[in-house]
Design an enzyme around this catalytic site. Sequence first.
Site, PDB file in Angstrom:
ATOM      1  N   THR A  11      50.180  -5.166  58.548  1.00 54.19           N
ATOM      2  CA  THR A  11      50.795  -5.497  57.985  1.00 54.19           C
ATOM      3  C   THR A  11      52.104  -3.798  57.679  1.00 54.19           C
ATOM      4  O   THR A  11      52.748  -3.940  56.760  1.00 54.19           O
ATOM      5  CB  THR A  11      50.344  -4.704  56.128  1.00 54.19           C
ATOM      6  OG1 THR A  11      49.490  -3.387  56.751  1.00 54.19           O
ATOM      7  CG2 THR A  11      49.254  -6.017  56.015  1.00 54.19           C
ATOM      8  N   VAL A  14      55.446  -1.577  62.074  1.00 51.67           N
ATOM      9  CA  VAL A  14      55.321  -2.191  63.366  1.00 51.67           C
ATOM     10  C   VAL A  14      54.996  -3.349  63.473  1.00 51.67           C
ATOM     11  O   VAL A  14      54.952  -4.458  64.360  1.00 51.67           O
ATOM     12  CB  VAL A  14      54.975  -0.832  65.031  1.00 51.67           C
ATOM     13  CG1 VAL A  14      54.483  -1.963  66.019  1.00 51.67           C
ATOM     14  CG2 VAL A  14      56.019  -0.392  64.665  1.00 51.67           C
ATOM     15  N   ARG A  39      43.598  -1.596  51.000  1.00 54.97           N
ATOM     16  CA  ARG A  39      44.618  -2.026  50.089  1.00 54.97           C
ATOM     17  C   ARG A  39      45.595  -3.557  50.754  1.00 54.97           C
ATOM     18  O   ARG A  39      46.060  -3.839  49.861  1.00 54.97           O
ATOM     19  CB  ARG A  39      45.582  -1.199  50.104  1.00 54.97           C
ATOM     20  CG  ARG A  39      45.521   0.543  50.485  1.00 54.97           C
ATOM     21  CD  ARG A  39      46.930   1.289  50.885  1.00 54.97           C
ATOM     22  NE  ARG A  39      47.023   1.440  52.073  1.00 54.97           N
ATOM     23  CZ  ARG A  39      46.518   2.588  52.688  1.00 54.97           C
ATOM     24  NH1 ARG A  39      45.088   3.241  51.822  1.00 54.97           N
ATOM     25  NH2 ARG A  39      46.441   2.561  53.964  1.00 54.97           N
ATOM     26  N   SER A  40      44.827  -4.048  51.456  1.00 59.10           N
ATOM     27  CA  SER A  40      45.953  -5.101  52.245  1.00 59.10           C
ATOM     28  C   SER A  40      44.554  -6.276  52.123  1.00 59.10           C
ATOM     29  O   SER A  40      45.210  -7.528  52.531  1.00 59.10           O
ATOM     30  CB  SER A  40      46.512  -5.227  53.077  1.00 59.10           C
ATOM     31  OG  SER A  40      47.101  -3.880  53.164  1.00 59.10           O
ATOM     32  N   CYS A 128      58.112   5.959  70.218  1.00 62.22           N
ATOM     33  CA  CYS A 128      59.676   5.320  70.705  1.00 62.22           C
ATOM     34  C   CYS A 128      60.735   5.861  71.341  1.00 62.22           C
ATOM     35  O   CYS A 128      61.722   5.488  72.145  1.00 62.22           O
ATOM     36  CB  CYS A 128      59.984   4.851  69.076  1.00 62.22           C
ATOM     37  SG  CYS A 128      60.105   5.872  68.347  1.00 62.22           S
ATOM     38  N   GLN A 155      67.425   9.720  65.191  1.00 63.28           N
ATOM     39  CA  GLN A 155      66.514   8.809  64.901  1.00 63.28           C
ATOM     40  C   GLN A 155      66.226   8.158  63.413  1.00 63.28           C
ATOM     41  O   GLN A 155      66.729   8.776  62.311  1.00 63.28           O
ATOM     42  CB  GLN A 155      64.830   9.600  65.310  1.00 63.28           C
ATOM     43  CG  GLN A 155      64.633   9.666  66.482  1.00 63.28           C
ATOM     44  CD  GLN A 155      62.806  10.354  66.611  1.00 63.28           C
ATOM     45  OE1 GLN A 155      63.646  11.487  68.162  1.00 63.28           O
ATOM     46  NE2 GLN A 155      62.051   9.329  66.497  1.00 63.28           N
ATOM     47  N   GLY A 159      61.378   4.946  61.569  1.00 64.30           N
ATOM     48  CA  GLY A 159      60.537   5.620  62.744  1.00 64.30           C
ATOM     49  C   GLY A 159      59.222   5.887  61.994  1.00 64.30           C
ATOM     50  O   GLY A 159      57.995   6.549  62.511  1.00 64.30           O
ATOM     51  N   PRO A 182      62.987  13.282  45.002  1.00 70.08           N
ATOM     52  CA  PRO A 182      62.605  14.005  45.546  1.00 70.08           C
ATOM     53  C   PRO A 182      61.552  13.655  46.623  1.00 70.08           C
ATOM     54  O   PRO A 182      61.080  12.459  46.411  1.00 70.08           O
ATOM     55  CB  PRO A 182      61.239  14.111  44.379  1.00 70.08           C
ATOM     56  CG  PRO A 182      61.109  13.810  43.372  1.00 70.08           C
ATOM     57  CD  PRO A 182      62.333  13.030  44.207  1.00 70.08           C
ATOM     58  N   LYS A 212      56.190  15.340  72.833  1.00 76.73           N
ATOM     59  CA  LYS A 212      55.671  13.687  73.754  1.00 76.73           C
ATOM     60  C   LYS A 212      56.776  13.479  74.361  1.00 76.73           C
ATOM     61  O   LYS A 212      56.538  12.912  75.184  1.00 76.73           O
ATOM     62  CB  LYS A 212      55.483  12.856  72.505  1.00 76.73           C
ATOM     63  CG  LYS A 212      54.486  12.871  71.436  1.00 76.73           C
ATOM     64  CD  LYS A 212      54.806  11.540  70.103  1.00 76.73           C
ATOM     65  CE  LYS A 212      54.009  11.847  69.364  1.00 76.73           C
ATOM     66  NZ  LYS A 212      54.329  11.235  67.749  1.00 76.73           N
ATOM     67  N   HIS A 241      66.947   4.066  66.897  1.00 77.33           N
ATOM     68  CA  HIS A 241      66.858   5.007  67.176  1.00 77.33           C
ATOM     69  C   HIS A 241      68.167   5.302  68.520  1.00 77.33           C
ATOM     70  O   HIS A 241      68.232   4.054  69.014  1.00 77.33           O
ATOM     71  CB  HIS A 241      65.744   5.778  67.911  1.00 77.33           C
ATOM     72  CG  HIS A 241      64.701   6.157  67.335  1.00 77.33           C
ATOM     73  ND1 HIS A 241      64.613   5.873  65.492  1.00 77.33           N
ATOM     74  CD2 HIS A 241      63.443   6.215  67.469  1.00 77.33           C
ATOM     75  CE1 HIS A 241      63.358   5.428  65.631  1.00 77.33           C
ATOM     76  NE2 HIS A 241      62.604   5.998  66.089  1.00 77.33           N
TER      77      HIS A 241
END
Length: 337
Positions: A11, A14, A39-40, A128, A155, A159, A182, A212, A241
């Site tokens: 869900t 990605v 939740r899904s 990514c 980016q 992401g 906020p 990374k 990106h």
Amino acid sequence: MYETIALVGATGAVGRIVLDQIVSRKLPYKRLKLLASERSVGKEVRVGDQTIKVELLEPDAFKNVDLVIGSTPDEVAAEFAPWAVAAGAVVVDESGFWRMDAKVPLVIPEVNPDAVDHHSGIIASPNCSTTQMVVALAPLHKAARVKRVIVSTYQATSGAGLAGNEELRDSIRDSLAGKTHPPKTFAHPIAFNLIPQIGSEKQDGYTSEEMKMVYETRKILGDDDIQVCPTCVRVPVLIGHSESILVETERPLTVMEATELFRGADGVTVVDDLAAKQYPMPLDCDGKDDVFVGRIRHDISGSGGIAFWCVSDNLRKGAATNAVQIAELLMRKAAAV
Ligand SMILES: NC(=O)c1ccc[n+]([C@@H]2O[C@H](COP(=O)([O-])OP(=O)(O)OC[C@H]3O[C@@H](n4cnc5c(N)ncnc54)[C@H](OP(=O)(O)O)[C@@H]3O)[C@@H](O)[C@H]2O)c1
């Protein structure tokens, strides 16, 4: 044989693209299972001409599953991957949790496809921002050995998943209405702003996202001598990106040679005509699977390196497309045995 596939995180930002890729690339599976959090559970998802209900990710969820594609936060991947491997499945994981584990190959199919042969049940797909840079650097590395890379990233909010894009939209809407919004997903307001921090503080003033790029680049290209100096910046763009890259190679490359190497590389498209105002931009790369390269020029400050601009859809080659390509590679190799 990989007949039953489970997608964990079906869900998410990605996961949705993984489903799209599974259908559009005609992945040869027989059964598909969709897993996510409570939740899904029960949500119905269209996959091609099928409707599949999302099930709960739990230890027993991987019974009779052959191949798992995981698109969840790190802590979830840390927990479920061992469950799946214990049930006999191979896991292709998109989170950051397993990437630097010595027993886990970190794979970009255009760059190091043979690394998949050495897995112990888990194969990782890179971050990514690393993936698009390494797809572009790989042909230069093969021809002239990359020594040093200075990269600044721009980016997209996706992401940070679906929540990142929701925050960009809400924050722009509120900002235009004269209201403050906020920030929740990001540390600062993202509308009409740039945030020069992605991830947490990691070492020597660099963030986790930046480190990374250092470590994953070395692991994928198989060269621990490559030096990378990254600055990662979140920008108010929904998808795609962008990276400004300066690369120094052991054997200096001409602009023409570098351009030909990019043109000949799998998964790279060159868009480079400054006079005609042609270069890669996120809006043009959204929904495309390639890594786009342009603004190729020599370093006028005298390093002997090549400077270029690189854009890719972070949800596709940066995540879903790469994972589905790894799954295709595993399936092709299994069918060839
Ligand atoms: N976005 C990118 O550009 C990108 C690129 C490369 C790699 N990645 C990595 O890919 C992974 C997914 O990112 P994303 O952007 O798709 O995030 P996302 O939009 O927030 O989606 C997260 C997914 O994980 C599921 N999930 C969260 N907690 C769970 C739990 N406790 N049990 C089961 N499922 C759970 C969510 O299910 P619910 O809907 O039920 O909450 C959702 O399907 C992350 O590790 C990320 O670092 C992302």
